[in-house]
Enzyme design. Structure first.
Site, short mmCIF file in Angstrom:
data_model
loop_
_atom_site.label_atom_id
_atom_site.label_comp_id
_atom_site.label_asym_id
_atom_site.label_seq_id
_atom_site.Cartn_x
_atom_site.Cartn_y
_atom_site.Cartn_z
N ASP A 57 7.25 0.82 3.46
CA ASP A 57 7.44 -0.64 3.40
C ASP A 57 8.41 -0.98 2.26
O ASP A 57 9.35 -1.77 2.44
CB ASP A 57 6.08 -1.30 3.18
CG ASP A 57 6.15 -2.81 3.08
OD1 ASP A 57 6.96 -3.44 3.78
OD2 ASP A 57 5.36 -3.38 2.29
N GLU B 112 -2.31 -9.80 6.82
CA GLU B 112 -1.91 -10.62 5.67
C GLU B 112 -1.07 -11.83 6.06
O GLU B 112 -1.21 -12.90 5.46
CB GLU B 112 -1.12 -9.75 4.68
CG GLU B 112 -0.79 -10.44 3.38
CD GLU B 112 -0.19 -9.49 2.36
OE1 GLU B 112 0.61 -9.96 1.54
OE2 GLU B 112 -0.51 -8.29 2.38
N ASP B 113 -0.21 -11.68 7.06
CA ASP B 113 0.79 -12.70 7.35
C ASP B 113 0.60 -13.45 8.67
O ASP B 113 1.47 -14.24 9.05
CB ASP B 113 2.19 -12.07 7.36
CG ASP B 113 2.59 -11.53 6.00
OD1 ASP B 113 1.99 -11.94 4.98
OD2 ASP B 113 3.50 -10.69 5.94
N HIS C 209 10.98 -5.64 10.85
CA HIS C 209 10.55 -5.02 9.59
C HIS C 209 9.43 -4.01 9.83
O HIS C 209 9.58 -2.83 9.45
CB HIS C 209 10.16 -6.06 8.55
CG HIS C 209 9.47 -5.46 7.37
ND1 HIS C 209 10.12 -4.65 6.46
CD2 HIS C 209 8.18 -5.52 6.97
CE1 HIS C 209 9.25 -4.24 5.54
NE2 HIS C 209 8.08 -4.76 5.83
N HIS D 30 1.15 -3.21 9.59
CA HIS D 30 0.84 -3.35 8.17
C HIS D 30 0.82 -4.78 7.63
O HIS D 30 0.11 -5.06 6.67
CB HIS D 30 1.74 -2.45 7.30
CG HIS D 30 3.11 -2.98 7.05
ND1 HIS D 30 4.15 -2.80 7.93
CD2 HIS D 30 3.60 -3.69 6.00
CE1 HIS D 30 5.23 -3.36 7.44
NE2 HIS D 30 4.93 -3.91 6.27
N ASP D 31 1.55 -5.70 8.21
CA ASP D 31 1.57 -7.09 7.73
C ASP D 31 0.77 -8.05 8.60
O ASP D 31 0.68 -9.24 8.29
CB ASP D 31 3.01 -7.60 7.64
CG ASP D 31 3.74 -7.09 6.42
OD1 ASP D 31 3.08 -6.79 5.40
OD2 ASP D 31 4.98 -6.99 6.47
#
Length: 185
Positions: free
Chosen positions: A144, A91-92, A63, A87-88
């Site tokens: 995204d 957060e993840d 992704h 980008h994630d």
């Protein structure tokens, strides 16, 4: 198994991203870009190891690589592409902004990734409004959303992304933040 994220050269998505990036870059900048982007991709791969997409099969790393590929195809700066790869991560995963700094990720990339990190207690609309204030973060978020829309979204996700696009389409022009040419600190 066919993954939702099919790159022109599916075995090496980073090579596809780099090939898109290099069309408007000098040879000296390419060395810097490839080296740094490879390191950034390695950070993202390590951070997302074992994670899967909603289908439970597709490796999650595909992704953020798809997001970066979209950004590269749109001619975004190397920093925006790097932020797309990461980008994630904040957060993840357990990776922190301090970890990214220690790994030598450029400040502008870290700041963009921090902007793209949904904060606890923040509604989705508040989050998108905050993202919309940064042209670099807006570019990544638009890519995204596009990548997520390519990944068999649920009806609920379609509504969520459509609402986000309404906010983001009115965001500041991309020229509001200077675009740097390389991935140097």
């Amino acid at each position: 198994k066919k993954f939702f994220y099919d790159f022109p050269c599916s075995r090496k998505p980073l090579a596809c991203i780099v090939s898109r990036m290099t069309s408007n870059t000098t040879a000296n900048q390419i060395k810097i870009t490839v080296k740094n982007l490879t390191e950034i991709e390695s950070i993202a791969r390590h951070a997302h190891v074992g994670q899967k997409r909603r289908d439970g099969v597709t490796p999650y790393i595909l992704h953020p690589l798809r997001v970066a590929d979209i950004l590269a195809a749109e001619g975004e700066s190397n920093e925006v592409i790097a932020a797309g790869v990461l980008h994630d991560v904040l957060e993840d995963t357990r990776v922190t902004a301090s970890d990214l700094r220690r790994e030598g990720v450029p400040r502008v990339v870290i700041k963009t990734v921090e902007t793209l990190t949904h904060q606890r207690g923040e509604s989705y609309v508040e989050y998108i409004q905050r993202v919309s204030k940064s042209p670099m973060a807006t570019a990544v978020k638009l890519a995204d959303i596009r990548a997520n829309m390519e990944d068999a979204p649920t009806d609920r996700q379609i509504v969520k992304y459509t609402n986000a696009l309404e906010i983001l389409k009115d965001a500041e022009p991309k020229d509001a933040e200077p675009k740097a040419s390389g991935l140097m600190n």
